[in-house]
Write a protein that holds these residues in place. Structure first.
Motif, short mmCIF file in Angstrom:
data_model
loop_
_atom_site.label_atom_id
_atom_site.label_comp_id
_atom_site.label_asym_id
_atom_site.label_seq_id
_atom_site.Cartn_x
_atom_site.Cartn_y
_atom_site.Cartn_z
N HIS A 129 -28.89 -46.29 -11.19
CA HIS A 129 -30.16 -45.98 -11.84
C HIS A 129 -30.12 -44.67 -12.63
CE1 HIS A 129 -30.40 -43.61 -8.16
NE2 HIS A 129 -31.33 -42.88 -8.76
N LEU A 163 -29.91 -39.08 -16.72
CA LEU A 163 -31.33 -39.37 -16.76
C LEU A 163 -31.60 -40.45 -15.72
CD1 LEU A 163 -34.17 -39.34 -18.12
CD2 LEU A 163 -33.26 -41.05 -19.71
N GLU A 164 -32.55 -40.18 -14.85
CA GLU A 164 -32.95 -41.18 -13.85
C GLU A 164 -33.82 -42.21 -14.57
OE1 GLU A 164 -35.26 -41.12 -9.58
OE2 GLU A 164 -34.45 -39.27 -10.38
N CYS A 165 -33.48 -43.48 -14.43
CA CYS A 165 -34.23 -44.51 -15.15
C CYS A 165 -34.29 -45.79 -14.33
CB CYS A 165 -33.61 -44.78 -16.52
SG CYS A 165 -31.86 -45.09 -16.51
N ASP A 169 -39.91 -45.34 -11.25
CA ASP A 169 -41.10 -44.57 -11.60
C ASP A 169 -40.77 -43.21 -12.19
OD1 ASP A 169 -42.70 -46.60 -10.66
OD2 ASP A 169 -42.86 -45.75 -8.65
N SER A 170 -39.53 -42.77 -12.05
CA SER A 170 -39.15 -41.43 -12.46
C SER A 170 -38.24 -41.45 -13.68
CB SER A 170 -38.43 -40.73 -11.31
OG SER A 170 -37.94 -39.48 -11.72
N ASP A 171 -38.41 -40.44 -14.53
CA ASP A 171 -37.44 -40.23 -15.61
C ASP A 171 -36.93 -38.79 -15.54
OD1 ASP A 171 -39.80 -39.06 -16.51
OD2 ASP A 171 -39.49 -39.63 -18.60
N VAL A 216 -34.44 -35.58 -14.98
CA VAL A 216 -33.13 -35.23 -15.53
C VAL A 216 -32.41 -34.37 -14.50
CG1 VAL A 216 -31.94 -34.07 -17.42
CG2 VAL A 216 -34.04 -35.35 -17.88
N THR A 257 -39.25 -34.69 -16.04
CA THR A 257 -39.33 -35.80 -17.00
C THR A 257 -38.36 -35.55 -18.15
OG1 THR A 257 -41.04 -34.81 -18.40
CG2 THR A 257 -41.79 -36.16 -16.52
N PHE A 258 -38.01 -36.62 -18.85
CA PHE A 258 -37.15 -36.48 -20.01
C PHE A 258 -37.84 -35.65 -21.08
CE2 PHE A 258 -35.26 -38.32 -23.97
CZ PHE A 258 -34.01 -37.75 -23.81
N GLN A 259 -39.14 -35.85 -21.24
CA GLN A 259 -39.89 -35.09 -22.25
C GLN A 259 -39.87 -33.59 -21.93
OE1 GLN A 259 -41.25 -36.34 -25.22
NE2 GLN A 259 -41.20 -34.15 -25.62
#
Length: 88
Positions: free
Chosen positions: A27, A42-44, A47-49, A51, A75-77
């Protein structure tokens, strides 16, 4: 980079049986790496993104938890928002 070139690289990071390479959980998607072969995954897929930083070296981290994975951003953002261009 073309997807047909990325897929084998990713599969090697996740499934390769070499004992000397880190194995990423399925993931996590590596989005960049350092000259020392450490990666930023990146966690994908959930529910989580978040880093993370995956340290390739075998040196213990502060507190030595036995895990070479460090939290970078929730978050990635927020990871992207934290990037800065160095001033010359």
């Amino acid at each position: 980079m073309a997807a047909d070139k990325v897929a084998p690289y990713y599969q090697g990071l996740v499934l390769d049986v070499d004992d000397d390479l880190p194995k990423f959980p399925a993931h996590m998607l590596p989005i960049c790496f350092t000259p020392s072969q450490s990666h930023v995954p990146l966690e994908c897929g959930g529910d989580s993104d978040a880093v993370w930083f995956w340290d390739f070296e075998d040196e213990p981290w502060p507190g030595d938890t036995g895990v070479n994975l460090g939290f970078v951003a929730s978050t990635f953002q927020s990871f992207l928002d934290g990037l800065r261009v160095p001033t010359p």
